[in-house]
Write an enzyme that holds these catalytic residues in place. Structure first.
Site, PDB file in Angstrom:
ATOM      1  N   ARG A  27      25.791  59.629  20.612  1.00 43.82           N
ATOM      2  CA  ARG A  27      25.694  58.441  21.475  1.00 43.82           C
ATOM      3  C   ARG A  27      24.606  57.508  20.940  1.00 43.82           C
ATOM      4  O   ARG A  27      24.787  56.294  20.911  1.00 43.82           O
ATOM      5  CB  ARG A  27      25.390  58.834  22.917  1.00 43.82           C
ATOM      6  CG  ARG A  27      26.600  59.416  23.627  1.00 43.82           C
ATOM      7  CD  ARG A  27      26.355  59.637  25.097  1.00 43.82           C
ATOM      8  NE  ARG A  27      26.341  58.368  25.825  1.00 43.82           N
ATOM      9  CZ  ARG A  27      25.885  58.231  27.057  1.00 43.82           C
ATOM     10  NH1 ARG A  27      25.408  59.270  27.716  1.00 43.82           N
ATOM     11  NH2 ARG A  27      25.906  57.054  27.649  1.00 43.82           N
ATOM     12  N   CYS A  82      17.351  57.241  28.800  1.00 39.59           N
ATOM     13  CA  CYS A  82      18.539  58.035  28.506  1.00 39.59           C
ATOM     14  C   CYS A  82      19.749  57.167  28.807  1.00 39.59           C
ATOM     15  O   CYS A  82      19.750  55.975  28.508  1.00 39.59           O
ATOM     16  CB  CYS A  82      18.530  59.338  29.298  1.00 39.59           C
ATOM     17  SG  CYS A  82      18.430  59.137  31.085  1.00 39.59           S
TER      18      CYS A  82
END
Length: 124
Positions: A27, A82
């Site tokens: 990611r 995050c």
């Protein structure tokens, strides 16, 4: 409670420290993005996946090993994000166990990537 340092997107854009992205490497690199409108990471961030900081029994590794995994340079300020702010809290706990006060960017990648005016980096 209420004493956690937090950053806005503008604070992050001007941040002069170590910005840690705790999401999975794929990611971070922008290879996969299952949730948010854009893939990648905030320019200048380093990837330190939160899953790497926990032993199989759910405890943190020894302080020396944890510091090695974090690889933080010197006395620079530290901020963490995050995908949505939840996993970053675990990294904040790991940092606090080493006596490092870090700030949280609560909107995290979801907030940053939703703003088309914010730059995005891909790759390492």
């Amino acid at each position: 409670p209420g004493h956690l340092a937090t950053l806005t997107a503008d604070d992050v854009a001007a941040f002069d420290g170590t910005l840690i992205d705790v999401r999975a490497p794929e990611r971070f690199r922008g290879e996969v993005e299952p949730l948010d409108p854009r893939a990648g990471h905030i320019p200048g961030a380093v990837n330190r996946p939160v899953g790497a900081f926990w032993e199989a029994d759910g405890t943190l590794p020894a302080p020396e090993r944890l510091a090695e995994l974090l690889g933080l340079p010197g006395d620079r300020p530290v901020a963490v994000y995050c995908g949505s702010g939840v996993s970053a809290a675990q990294e904040l706990l790991a940092l606090a166990s080493l006596g490092i006060d870090a700030a949280l960017y609560p909107p995290s990648w979801s907030g940053w990537s939703s703003d088309p005016g914010r730059p995005v980096a891909v790759g390492e």
